[in-house]
Design an enzyme around this catalytic site. Structure first.
Site, PDB file in Angstrom:
ATOM      1  N   ASP A 129      16.904  29.111  53.913  1.00  0.00           N
ATOM      2  CA  ASP A 129      16.841  30.569  53.910  1.00  0.00           C
ATOM      3  C   ASP A 129      16.281  31.117  52.599  1.00  0.00           C
ATOM      4  OD1 ASP A 129      19.082  29.783  52.447  1.00  0.00           O
ATOM      5  OD2 ASP A 129      20.520  30.619  53.840  1.00  0.00           O
ATOM      6  N   ASN A 174      32.567  33.668  55.968  1.00  0.00           N
ATOM      7  CA  ASN A 174      32.701  34.177  57.345  1.00  0.00           C
ATOM      8  C   ASN A 174      32.187  33.158  58.367  1.00  0.00           C
ATOM      9  OD1 ASN A 174      29.973  34.284  56.939  1.00  0.00           O
ATOM     10  ND2 ASN A 174      29.734  36.461  57.348  1.00  0.00           N
ATOM     11  N   HIS A 194      29.222  31.577  58.269  1.00  0.00           N
ATOM     12  CA  HIS A 194      27.773  31.507  58.487  1.00  0.00           C
ATOM     13  C   HIS A 194      27.199  30.174  58.001  1.00  0.00           C
ATOM     14  CE1 HIS A 194      26.789  33.651  54.397  1.00  0.00           C
ATOM     15  NE2 HIS A 194      26.528  32.365  54.254  1.00  0.00           N
ATOM     16  N   GLU A 214      24.635  34.896  60.541  1.00  0.00           N
ATOM     17  CA  GLU A 214      25.930  35.558  60.482  1.00  0.00           C
ATOM     18  C   GLU A 214      26.647  35.465  61.839  1.00  0.00           C
ATOM     19  OE1 GLU A 214      26.941  36.225  57.648  1.00  0.00           O
ATOM     20  OE2 GLU A 214      25.740  37.656  56.502  1.00  0.00           O
TER      21      GLU A 214
HETATM   22  C1  GLP Z   1      24.690  31.520  51.009  1.00  0.00           C
HETATM   23  C2  GLP Z   1      23.647  30.651  51.676  1.00  0.00           C
HETATM   24  C3  GLP Z   1      24.279  29.626  52.554  1.00  0.00           C
HETATM   25  C4  GLP Z   1      25.378  28.909  51.786  1.00  0.00           C
HETATM   26  C5  GLP Z   1      26.445  29.876  51.419  1.00  0.00           C
HETATM   27  C6  GLP Z   1      27.613  29.244  50.689  1.00  0.00           C
HETATM   28  O1  GLP Z   1      25.084  32.584  51.782  1.00  0.00           O
HETATM   29  N1  GLP Z   1      22.729  31.405  52.466  1.00  0.00           N
HETATM   30  O2  GLP Z   1      23.291  28.727  53.013  1.00  0.00           O
HETATM   31  O3  GLP Z   1      25.913  27.902  52.592  1.00  0.00           O
HETATM   32  O4  GLP Z   1      25.839  30.841  50.579  1.00  0.00           O
HETATM   33  O5  GLP Z   1      27.396  29.264  49.330  1.00  0.00           O
HETATM   34  P1  GLP Z   1      28.342  28.646  48.236  1.00  0.00           P
HETATM   35  O6  GLP Z   1      28.071  27.193  48.257  1.00  0.00           O
HETATM   36  O7  GLP Z   1      27.895  29.283  46.947  1.00  0.00           O
HETATM   37  O8  GLP Z   1      29.730  28.971  48.608  1.00  0.00           O
END
Ligand code: GLP
Length: 253
Positions: A66, A135, A137, A142
């Site tokens: 992403d 949440n 995702h 989402e």
């Molecule tokens: C973002 C990314 C996700 C990732 C998530 C968790 O929203 N788009 O791909 O899995 O964060 O991030 P973290 O590892 O910082 O908790």
């Protein structure tokens, strides 16, 4: 399958080793990469592993999950910048084989179509690395995203913007939209590693464990996949039923 390790370090070592094994057995592999705090120790271990045992990475292809809309690659909070900092600048990858969704594309619909098509043209992802949002995702898919989705533009939920606000100087700077690989694209990966660490993720891990396959919880799509491993540290696994932690399906290291 759940794999539960005591520490974040062990999670990172295991995950990096799975990536190294894939590159070793298939130097032309197509890897799906993720960003976020969870992946930082994973990429540090991967780089360390490659320093100790150098491999030819010239045939490797990567696709990131992403990217924020409106952040140029030079923006310190763009995912391109993150990947350069944590991984790409340290490895000798062929630049033309490194892909992220283009958050600056003028024709976003076309950029989205081209992104999924490029993955398919290479025969799909050999290994997809995933983190999870609080949440549920995956990527930026989402809750309520169709499990049949391909790369698309998403409006980020308030929860996600708050969670990711910690990386920005001001909450108001957090983009409202992003481009993400779709859930169908993710499910077509031959191998999936969902990496989750930290006590703050224990709730969503427990929800995921108890959930059926349900679009309200995007990560539950992985329950339909034959080769998905959920890699946890003991903190993230804290609210799992004890029998799961000690179940032969889970390997406690
Ligand atoms: C973002 C990314 C996700 C990732 C998530 C968790 O929203 N788009 O791909 O899995 O964060 O991030 P973290 O590892 O910082 O908790």
């Amino acid at each position: 399958m759940y794999k539960i390790f005591k520490t974040v370090d062990e999670v990172a070592q295991y995950t990096a080793q799975r990536l190294l094994d894939k590159i070793q057995t298939k130097p032309e592999a197509v890897l799906g990469l993720a960003t976020g705090g969870t992946m930082e120790p994973v990429y540090a271990q991967l780089e360390k592993g490659l320093r100790q045992h150098p491999m030819d990475l010239s045939r490797l292809t990567t696709f990131n999950l992403d990217e924020y809309i409106g952040l140029a690659p030079s923006h310190p909070q763009s995912y391109r910048y993150y990947m350069d900092q944590h991984l790409f600048d340290k490895l000798s990858l062929a630049q033309e084989r490194v892909h992220l969704p283009d958050g600056m594309a003028e024709d976003r619909a076309d950029a989205c179509r081209a992104y999924s098509a490029a993955i398919q043209a290479l025969g799909g992802l050999d290994l997809q690395l995933l983190g999870i949002g609080s949440n549920g995702h995956i990527g930026f898919n989402e809750p309520q995203t169709s499990f049949a989705s391909r790369t698309h533009v998403v409006e980020l939920s308030e929860q996600t913007r708050i969670d990711n606000g910690r990386f920005f100087a001001d909450q108001r700077e957090v983009p409202t939209h992003a481009i993400t690989l779709g859930i169908q694209d993710i499910l077509e990966a031959k191998d999936i590693l969902l990496v989750i660490t930290g006590r703050h993720k224990a709730d969503i891990v427990a929800q995921l464990y108890h959930s059926g396959v349900d679009e309200a919880l995007p990560a539950s799509a992985l329950k339909q996949h034959h080769n998905a491993t959920i890699v946890l540290d003991s903190e993230a696994a804290a609210l799992l039923p004890r029998q799961e932690v000690f179940n032969p399906k889970a390997s406690v290291v």
